[in-house]
Motif scaffolding. Structure first.
Motif, mmCIF file in Angstrom:
data_model
loop_
_atom_site.group_PDB
_atom_site.id
_atom_site.type_symbol
_atom_site.label_atom_id
_atom_site.label_comp_id
_atom_site.label_asym_id
_atom_site.label_seq_id
_atom_site.Cartn_x
_atom_site.Cartn_y
_atom_site.Cartn_z
ATOM 1 N N THR A 1 0.862 -1.179 0.000
ATOM 2 C CA THR A 1 0.000 0.000 0.000
ATOM 3 C C THR A 1 0.897 1.227 0.000
ATOM 4 O OG1 THR A 1 -0.166 0.305 2.407
ATOM 5 C CG2 THR A 1 -1.771 -1.168 1.372
ATOM 6 N N ASP A 2 0.401 2.296 -0.609
ATOM 7 C CA ASP A 2 1.151 3.550 -0.662
ATOM 8 C C ASP A 2 0.170 4.709 -0.500
ATOM 9 O OD1 ASP A 2 2.738 5.734 -1.144
ATOM 10 O OD2 ASP A 2 3.469 5.075 -3.095
ATOM 11 N N ARG A 3 0.174 5.324 0.655
ATOM 12 C CA ARG A 3 -0.677 6.480 0.957
ATOM 13 C C ARG A 3 -2.159 6.164 0.749
ATOM 14 N NH1 ARG A 3 0.797 10.005 -3.058
ATOM 15 N NH2 ARG A 3 1.744 8.214 -4.096
ATOM 16 N N GLN B 1 -4.343 6.037 4.989
ATOM 17 C CA GLN B 1 -4.722 7.329 5.566
ATOM 18 C C GLN B 1 -6.143 7.739 5.167
ATOM 19 O OE1 GLN B 1 -2.569 10.745 3.972
ATOM 20 N NE2 GLN B 1 -2.190 9.649 2.048
ATOM 21 N N PRO C 1 -8.417 1.535 8.922
ATOM 22 C CA PRO C 1 -7.077 1.047 8.560
ATOM 23 C C PRO C 1 -6.755 -0.316 9.165
ATOM 24 C CG PRO C 1 -6.999 3.354 9.198
ATOM 25 C CD PRO C 1 -8.373 2.867 9.540
ATOM 26 N N GLU D 1 2.967 5.114 4.528
ATOM 27 C CA GLU D 1 1.937 6.093 4.887
ATOM 28 C C GLU D 1 2.572 7.346 5.492
ATOM 29 O OE1 GLU D 1 -1.338 5.969 4.357
ATOM 30 O OE2 GLU D 1 -1.253 3.948 3.493
ATOM 31 N N THR E 1 -1.820 7.893 10.666
ATOM 32 C CA THR E 1 -1.619 6.495 10.287
ATOM 33 C C THR E 1 -0.151 6.109 10.253
ATOM 34 O OG1 THR E 1 -3.644 6.536 8.974
ATOM 35 C CG2 THR E 1 -2.096 4.777 8.507
ATOM 36 N N GLY E 2 0.715 7.000 9.834
ATOM 37 C CA GLY E 2 2.134 6.671 9.741
ATOM 38 C C GLY E 2 2.689 6.136 11.047
ATOM 39 N N LEU F 1 1.150 2.590 12.079
ATOM 40 C CA LEU F 1 1.342 1.411 11.227
ATOM 41 C C LEU F 1 2.005 0.230 11.933
ATOM 42 C CD1 LEU F 1 2.389 2.535 7.626
ATOM 43 C CD2 LEU F 1 0.401 1.194 8.295
#
Length: 255
Positions: free
Chosen positions: A111-113, A116, A121, A142, A175-176, A179
């Motif tokens: 997943t990439d961005r 968020q 999530p 993220e 979210t970052g 994770l």
């Protein structure tokens, strides 16, 4: 509003970011962390217009399979056009919270961005863990918008702008930093957390990625910035020495 700011988010935003120095740099690192090999099956959850699909296709070879999934019909169509004629790539609409894949059916997940923006999530990461084979790997990238740093005209205006971004603009703004815990709760083993900090010293370049102008306008309309604070913000960003940064976290986790 100064002409340097974009009035609306352009339709090609995701592809433009992927093609930038920032995008190419962290995406190359993410692809390396996936450790793709001939014959692998990899799922790109929230693939958007397919910025990463061709790189994954080349890495898994003719015997591998790349599955791109996105909830946005227009994005899926754009991705299909981008990979047309590439036999080891399939793109389809789907929900990150309920992947249409068998348990233990993929070697790699990406997943990439995306997390968020999703409604839940944790559930999306649960689904990634479910579809990974034992020994499989997920690489999740993220941003954490709580790390957004902008040298604004004064502390109060900067805090108000940051608060609007975290509270109103991005659904899951932290979210970052969350994770690693999300991955661990899903039964994945977190191997590495790699921070990627984007630093901007040009306001136009920053606006192209962060949407400074259009976000400031919305913050004014939402009451986070009063008209005077808004004018100070715009004037400072367009006349003073500029600085902004934000950190994206890449989590590498194994099944």
């Amino acid at each position: 509003m100064a002409d340097i700011f974009e009035a609306t988010r352009p339709d090609d935003y995701l592809m433009r970011l992927a093609a930038s120095d920032l995008g190419r740099g962290y995406k190359a690192m993410v692809t390396a962390e996936l450790a793709l090999a001939d014959g692998h099956t990899v799922v790109d959850v929230g693939c958007g217009p397919g910025a990463d699909l061709l790189a994954f296709s080349a890495a898994v070879g003719a015997d591998g399979l790349v599955v791109g999934i996105d909830h946005d019909v227009d994005a899926v169509e754009a991705a299909r056009e981008r990979v047309a004629g590439t036999r080891n790539v399939t793109v389809r609409t789907g929900d990150a919270h309920e992947l249409d894949l068998d348990a233990g059916s993929v070697d790699r997940a990406h997943t990439d961005r995306v997390l968020q923006h999703v409604a839940d999530p944790g559930r999306a990461v649960d689904e990634i863990a479910r579809v990974l084979r034992p020994g499989g790997r997920a690489v999740l990238a993220e941003p954490d918008w709580g790390t957004l740093a902008i040298d604004g005209p004064d502390r109060a205006t900067t805090h108000a702008y940051q608060a609007y971004v975290v509270e109103e603009v991005v659904r899951n703004a932290w979210t970052g930093r969350q994770l690693p815990a999300l991955a661990a709760r899903s039964g994945l083993s977190v191997r590495r957390v790699v921070p990627v900090t984007a630093v901007f010293r040009d306001v136009g370049e920053a606006d192209a990625v962060l949407g400074l102008g259009r976000v400031a306008r919305r913050a004014r309309e939402a009451g986070y910035l009063d008209p005077d604070a808004y004018e100070r913000w715009v004037a400072h960003l367009t006349t003073a020495v500029f600085f902004a940064s934000v950190t994206l976290f890449v989590v590498v986790a194994d099944r």
